[in-house]
Enzyme design. Sequence first.
Site, PDB file in Angstrom:
ATOM      1  N   ARG A 103       0.835  -1.201   0.000  1.00 25.58           N
ATOM      2  CA  ARG A 103       0.000   0.000   0.000  1.00 25.58           C
ATOM      3  C   ARG A 103       0.868   1.249   0.000  1.00 25.58           C
ATOM      4  O   ARG A 103       2.007   1.219   0.436  1.00 25.58           O
ATOM      5  CB  ARG A 103      -0.795  -0.004   1.319  1.00 25.58           C
ATOM      6  CG  ARG A 103      -2.285   0.122   1.180  1.00 25.58           C
ATOM      7  CD  ARG A 103      -2.948  -0.305   2.466  1.00 25.58           C
ATOM      8  NE  ARG A 103      -2.487   0.407   3.654  1.00 25.58           N
ATOM      9  CZ  ARG A 103      -3.045   1.526   4.143  1.00 25.58           C
ATOM     10  NH1 ARG A 103      -4.055   2.082   3.517  1.00 25.58           N
ATOM     11  NH2 ARG A 103      -2.579   2.066   5.253  1.00 25.58           N
ATOM     12  N   LYS A 114       3.762  -8.932  11.033  1.00 28.28           N
ATOM     13  CA  LYS A 114       3.021  -9.072   9.774  1.00 28.28           C
ATOM     14  C   LYS A 114       3.337 -10.397   9.070  1.00 28.28           C
ATOM     15  O   LYS A 114       4.474 -10.676   8.734  1.00 28.28           O
ATOM     16  CB  LYS A 114       3.394  -7.887   8.878  1.00 28.28           C
ATOM     17  CG  LYS A 114       2.586  -7.777   7.620  1.00 28.28           C
ATOM     18  CD  LYS A 114       2.620  -6.344   7.121  1.00 28.28           C
ATOM     19  CE  LYS A 114       2.110  -6.232   5.713  1.00 28.28           C
ATOM     20  NZ  LYS A 114       1.957  -4.847   5.305  1.00 28.28           N
ATOM     21  N   ARG A 155      -1.459   2.284  14.158  1.00 29.87           N
ATOM     22  CA  ARG A 155      -0.369   1.725  14.971  1.00 29.87           C
ATOM     23  C   ARG A 155      -0.878   1.477  16.374  1.00 29.87           C
ATOM     24  O   ARG A 155      -1.590   2.308  16.938  1.00 29.87           O
ATOM     25  CB  ARG A 155       0.828   2.694  15.036  1.00 29.87           C
ATOM     26  CG  ARG A 155       1.517   2.913  13.689  1.00 29.87           C
ATOM     27  CD  ARG A 155       2.314   1.672  13.254  1.00 29.87           C
ATOM     28  NE  ARG A 155       2.896   1.842  11.935  1.00 29.87           N
ATOM     29  CZ  ARG A 155       2.342   1.439  10.787  1.00 29.87           C
ATOM     30  NH1 ARG A 155       1.172   0.840  10.789  1.00 29.87           N
ATOM     31  NH2 ARG A 155       2.953   1.600   9.635  1.00 29.87           N
TER      32      ARG A 155
HETATM   33  P1  ATP Z   1      -0.070   0.162   7.118  1.00 27.23           P
HETATM   34  O1  ATP Z   1      -0.566   0.006   8.497  1.00 27.23           O
HETATM   35  O2  ATP Z   1      -0.100   1.572   6.636  1.00 27.23           O
HETATM   36  O3  ATP Z   1      -0.713  -0.794   6.156  1.00 27.23           O
HETATM   37  P2  ATP Z   1       2.434  -1.357   6.714  1.00 27.23           P
HETATM   38  O4  ATP Z   1       3.804  -1.137   7.301  1.00 27.23           O
HETATM   39  O5  ATP Z   1       1.805  -2.679   6.911  1.00 27.23           O
HETATM   40  O6  ATP Z   1       1.505  -0.189   7.247  1.00 27.23           O
HETATM   41  P3  ATP Z   1       1.951  -1.673   3.904  1.00 27.23           P
HETATM   42  O7  ATP Z   1       2.034  -0.661   2.809  1.00 27.23           O
HETATM   43  O8  ATP Z   1       0.623  -2.274   4.214  1.00 27.23           O
HETATM   44  O9  ATP Z   1       2.567  -0.999   5.201  1.00 27.23           O
HETATM   45  O10 ATP Z   1       2.947  -2.885   3.583  1.00 27.23           O
HETATM   46  C1  ATP Z   1       4.219  -2.654   3.067  1.00 27.23           C
HETATM   47  C2  ATP Z   1       5.247  -2.851   4.192  1.00 27.23           C
HETATM   48  O11 ATP Z   1       5.259  -4.230   4.548  1.00 27.23           O
HETATM   49  C3  ATP Z   1       6.665  -2.542   3.760  1.00 27.23           C
HETATM   50  O12 ATP Z   1       6.950  -1.187   3.948  1.00 27.23           O
HETATM   51  C4  ATP Z   1       7.501  -3.439   4.686  1.00 27.23           C
HETATM   52  O13 ATP Z   1       7.747  -2.795   5.927  1.00 27.23           O
HETATM   53  C5  ATP Z   1       6.562  -4.596   4.981  1.00 27.23           C
HETATM   54  N1  ATP Z   1       6.929  -5.806   4.230  1.00 27.23           N
HETATM   55  C6  ATP Z   1       7.503  -5.934   3.018  1.00 27.23           C
HETATM   56  N2  ATP Z   1       7.668  -7.213   2.682  1.00 27.23           N
HETATM   57  C7  ATP Z   1       7.187  -7.938   3.735  1.00 27.23           C
HETATM   58  C8  ATP Z   1       7.068  -9.320   4.019  1.00 27.23           C
HETATM   59  N3  ATP Z   1       7.457 -10.265   3.156  1.00 27.23           N
HETATM   60  N4  ATP Z   1       6.513  -9.671   5.213  1.00 27.23           N
HETATM   61  C9  ATP Z   1       6.093  -8.761   6.097  1.00 27.23           C
HETATM   62  N5  ATP Z   1       6.179  -7.433   5.883  1.00 27.23           N
HETATM   63  C10 ATP Z   1       6.705  -7.035   4.723  1.00 27.23           C
HETATM   64  C1  BTN Z   2       0.589  -4.553   1.878  1.00 27.20           C
HETATM   65  O1  BTN Z   2       0.856  -5.167   2.913  1.00 27.20           O
HETATM   66  O2  BTN Z   2       0.607  -3.315   1.774  1.00 27.20           O
HETATM   67  C2  BTN Z   2       0.147  -5.319   0.678  1.00 27.20           C
HETATM   68  C3  BTN Z   2       1.172  -6.286   0.195  1.00 27.20           C
HETATM   69  C4  BTN Z   2       0.686  -7.009  -1.037  1.00 27.20           C
HETATM   70  C5  BTN Z   2       1.773  -7.811  -1.689  1.00 27.20           C
HETATM   71  C6  BTN Z   2       1.254  -8.641  -2.828  1.00 27.20           C
HETATM   72  S1  BTN Z   2       2.470  -9.785  -3.428  1.00 27.20           S
HETATM   73  C7  BTN Z   2       1.474 -10.160  -4.791  1.00 27.20           C
HETATM   74  C8  BTN Z   2       0.865  -8.857  -5.261  1.00 27.20           C
HETATM   75  N1  BTN Z   2       1.751  -8.192  -6.173  1.00 27.20           N
HETATM   76  C9  BTN Z   2       2.222  -7.051  -5.680  1.00 27.20           C
HETATM   77  O3  BTN Z   2       3.017  -6.287  -6.256  1.00 27.20           O
HETATM   78  N2  BTN Z   2       1.687  -6.837  -4.455  1.00 27.20           N
HETATM   79  C10 BTN Z   2       0.790  -7.883  -4.067  1.00 27.20           C
END
Ligand code: ATP
Ligand code: BTN
Length: 322
Positions: free
Chosen positions: A123, A187, A319
């Site tokens: 996101r 996560k 958060r």
């Molecule tokens: P929000 O609460 O705004 O959704 P978020 O930190 O979960 O915050 P997202 O945009 O939902 O942000 O998810 C992207 C984030 O997830 C990245 O910035 C990184 O910190 C984290 N991320 C990336 N790859 C992975 C993974 N394989 N497993 C867990 N977290 C990951």
């Molecule tokens: C998030 O946590 O913000 C969303 C993560 C979504 C990741 C998946 S991996 C398969 C698909 N292709 C992408 O580029 N993003 C989603």
Amino acid sequence: MSEHAFAVLRQLSNGGFHSGEAIAQQLGCSRTLVWQAVNSIQQELGLTVFSVRGRGYKLATPFHWLDVASIRSGLSIEAAEVFTLAVAERTDSTNSQLMARASNGVLHGLVLAAELQSAGRGRLGRCWQAKLGSGLTFSLLWRFERGMAELAGLSLAVGVALARVLRRLGAPITLKWPNDVLLNHSKLAGILIELSGDALGPTAVVIGIGLNVDQPGEIDQAVATLSSANVTINRNDLLAAILNELHLVLSHFNLYGFNATLRQEWNQLSAHLDSTVNLSFARGEPISGIARGVAENGALLLETSQGLRAFHAGEVSLRSTA
Ligand code: ATP
Ligand code: BTN
């Protein structure tokens, strides 16, 4: 990356020893190119390969590929009628690939899973990272009769589908508004929903899911994995189980939206129900309050000093204050 890396990895997948010469012969290339491919597998794909004089190369751990026939064999009759499956060895982002195809009238129910994404997205322009074979990264294209305005609760409904599957497997996951699946407060999976269509007419939706089975590599926040919860499942079976559940939940959502049944289930799975949380925004001051569940349009209901307020996912991040 060496252009032969994936082909050599396929030869090594079973975990046995394979001589450089035999691999070179199979692929019709030189032993030097095989050696370069083995280097790529180690350095760029992060897998360990043993090299033993006189015996050849061997993967430290056998590699199980995503495979359309295996995934298909785990689908329910109803899901098999709807989903068309494709697996890419590597791509930029499965969401980007399906979004590009959505406007060309591509099939309802097309699923694209990737072994490796070079530009996986989360996101708000963030990145999704996953080492080769460490989990699932896939997207599916679904066409709704509803306009965009009525799809606001969709990422929550998808969270419920994931939660049902993961809990059945024994992982005590919870959900974090709006798009995260947590395990022990870290996560485990993320959901990225992108829409193509107009506000009122039919909408093509690309639902992207990234889920960690094993460690995905270096990530800038704490992550959870299914293996850390002692859940062992083959990635093909896991993907099939998720698609079966998504088929049920998306069909329900198409008829009734994010109705009381799904809402109640989401609230019960919420990691933060009745806890104090902070909401931060792209612009402006953070707001703190008590999370009181979600509304029919997917908004987070927050009890603040100014009363109960509803927040839409847009540019908001939640958060925990604990
Ligand atoms: P929000 O609460 O705004 O959704 P978020 O930190 O979960 O915050 P997202 O945009 O939902 O942000 O998810 C992207 C984030 O997830 C990245 O910035 C990184 O910190 C984290 N991320 C990336 N790859 C992975 C993974 N394989 N497993 C867990 N977290 C990951
Ligand atoms: C998030 O946590 O913000 C969303 C993560 C979504 C990741 C998946 S991996 C398969 C698909 N292709 C992408 O580029 N993003 C989603």
